[in-house]
Design a protein around this motif. Structure first.
Motif, short mmCIF file in Angstrom:
data_model
loop_
_atom_site.label_atom_id
_atom_site.label_comp_id
_atom_site.label_asym_id
_atom_site.label_seq_id
_atom_site.Cartn_x
_atom_site.Cartn_y
_atom_site.Cartn_z
N GLU A 1 0.85 -1.20 0.00
CA GLU A 1 0.00 0.00 0.00
C GLU A 1 0.88 1.24 0.00
O GLU A 1 1.93 1.26 0.63
CB GLU A 1 -0.87 0.06 1.27
CG GLU A 1 -1.98 -0.95 1.33
CD GLU A 1 -2.82 -0.77 2.59
OE1 GLU A 1 -2.94 0.37 3.09
OE2 GLU A 1 -3.35 -1.78 3.07
N ASP A 2 0.41 2.25 -0.70
CA ASP A 2 1.08 3.55 -0.63
C ASP A 2 0.50 4.32 0.54
O ASP A 2 -0.70 4.33 0.76
CB ASP A 2 0.86 4.34 -1.92
CG ASP A 2 1.64 3.76 -3.09
OD1 ASP A 2 2.72 3.21 -2.86
OD2 ASP A 2 1.14 3.85 -4.22
N LEU A 3 1.37 4.92 1.31
CA LEU A 3 0.98 5.70 2.48
C LEU A 3 1.36 7.14 2.21
O LEU A 3 2.53 7.44 1.95
CB LEU A 3 1.72 5.15 3.71
CG LEU A 3 1.30 5.63 5.08
CD1 LEU A 3 -0.14 5.23 5.38
CD2 LEU A 3 2.22 5.05 6.14
N SER A 4 0.40 8.03 2.26
CA SER A 4 0.70 9.45 2.01
C SER A 4 1.55 10.00 3.15
O SER A 4 1.57 9.45 4.25
CB SER A 4 -0.60 10.25 1.89
OG SER A 4 -1.24 10.37 3.15
N GLY A 5 2.22 11.09 2.87
CA GLY A 5 3.02 11.75 3.90
C GLY A 5 2.16 12.17 5.08
O GLY A 5 2.57 12.05 6.24
N PHE A 6 0.95 12.64 4.79
CA PHE A 6 0.03 13.05 5.85
C PHE A 6 -0.33 11.87 6.75
O PHE A 6 -0.27 11.97 7.98
CB PHE A 6 -1.24 13.67 5.25
CG PHE A 6 -2.28 14.01 6.28
CD1 PHE A 6 -2.15 15.14 7.07
CD2 PHE A 6 -3.38 13.18 6.47
CE1 PHE A 6 -3.10 15.45 8.03
CE2 PHE A 6 -4.33 13.48 7.42
CZ PHE A 6 -4.20 14.61 8.22
#
Length: 86
Positions: free
Chosen positions: A33-38
């Protein structure tokens, strides 16, 4: 009376950046999964608030126990007999 700071454990900007990048990589590698910086920052803040105090306090207790053992060894290790005292 001093007002309690809700998060006394502070991370340097450099340490925070490294942890955030490791968290993003962990999510990518483990969960695909890609995890946003936020979201990464929100997770890091959550874990520091929830786990940080317990880990910090345990580290202090461990360091105290280690130092006490070393202080107890100090006498035995470095005691010099006084030749004039019998």
């Amino acid at each position: 009376m001093r007002q309690a700071d809700p998060m006394r454990i502070k991370l340097s900007d450099e340490r925070k950046d490294v942890l955030l990048s490791q968290l993003v990589a962990f999510y990518r590698d483990e969960f695909d999964e890609d995890l946003s910086g936020f979201r990464a920052e929100q997770l890091l803040t959550f874990f520091v608030r929830k786990l940080g105090p317990q880990v910090y306090n345990q580290a202090i207790q461990d360091a105290r126990a280690f130092m006490l053992l070393k202080l107890e060894d100090l006498d035995a290790e470095f005691h010099e007999e006084d030749p004039d005292v019998r």
